[in-house]
Design a protein around this motif. Structure first.
Motif: not given
Length: 123
Positions: A30, A32-33, A37, A67-68, A71, A75
């Motif tokens: 999270q 990292c995301i 962003s 998960e990264v 994302w 995105n």
């Protein structure tokens, strides 16, 4: 230069930061995301898979480097190079394959090899 390093090992983070002082560090997927962003473009990001001190975890979980990757694929941030450095080889290769399918420049280089050649990888 915008560089991001995802890893949960304090030892690895310290070694990485000794060479790449300007890098931003994330120890969770999270974080990292969140960092990804905040900027429009990244020169290089380094991704671990197994986080939180765990080993050989399932990629379907939302607390992994995968998960990264999900994302990133969704995105589409601008990232010049992605180096997956996890010791979990099968998960690492899946991460690279998913990134390449999304047209990113991605390679799998295990941490020990990566850290020994770090200065050549991000310049």
């Amino acid at each position: 230069m915008n560089i991001l390093f995802l890893d949960d090992s304090d030892h690895r983070i310290k070694a990485f930061k000794s060479v790449v002082k300007e890098a931003k560090i994330a120890q969770t997927a999270q974080r990292c995301i969140d960092l990804l962003s905040t900027q429009d473009t990244w020169n290089v990001i380094f991704l671990d898979h197994d986080l939180g001190g765990q080993i050989d975890v399932m990629s379907e979980r939302n607390d992994t480097g995968m998960e990264v990757v999900r994302w990133i694929v969704t995105n589409q941030p601008q990232i010049r190079n992605i180096i997956v450095h996890t010791l979990n080889q099968s998960a690492g290769q899946r991460m690279v394959d998913k990134l390449k399918d999304a047209k990113y420049e991605a390679v799998y280089i295990p941490y020990e090899t990566m850290i020994d050649n770090l200065e050549n990888l991000y310049e």
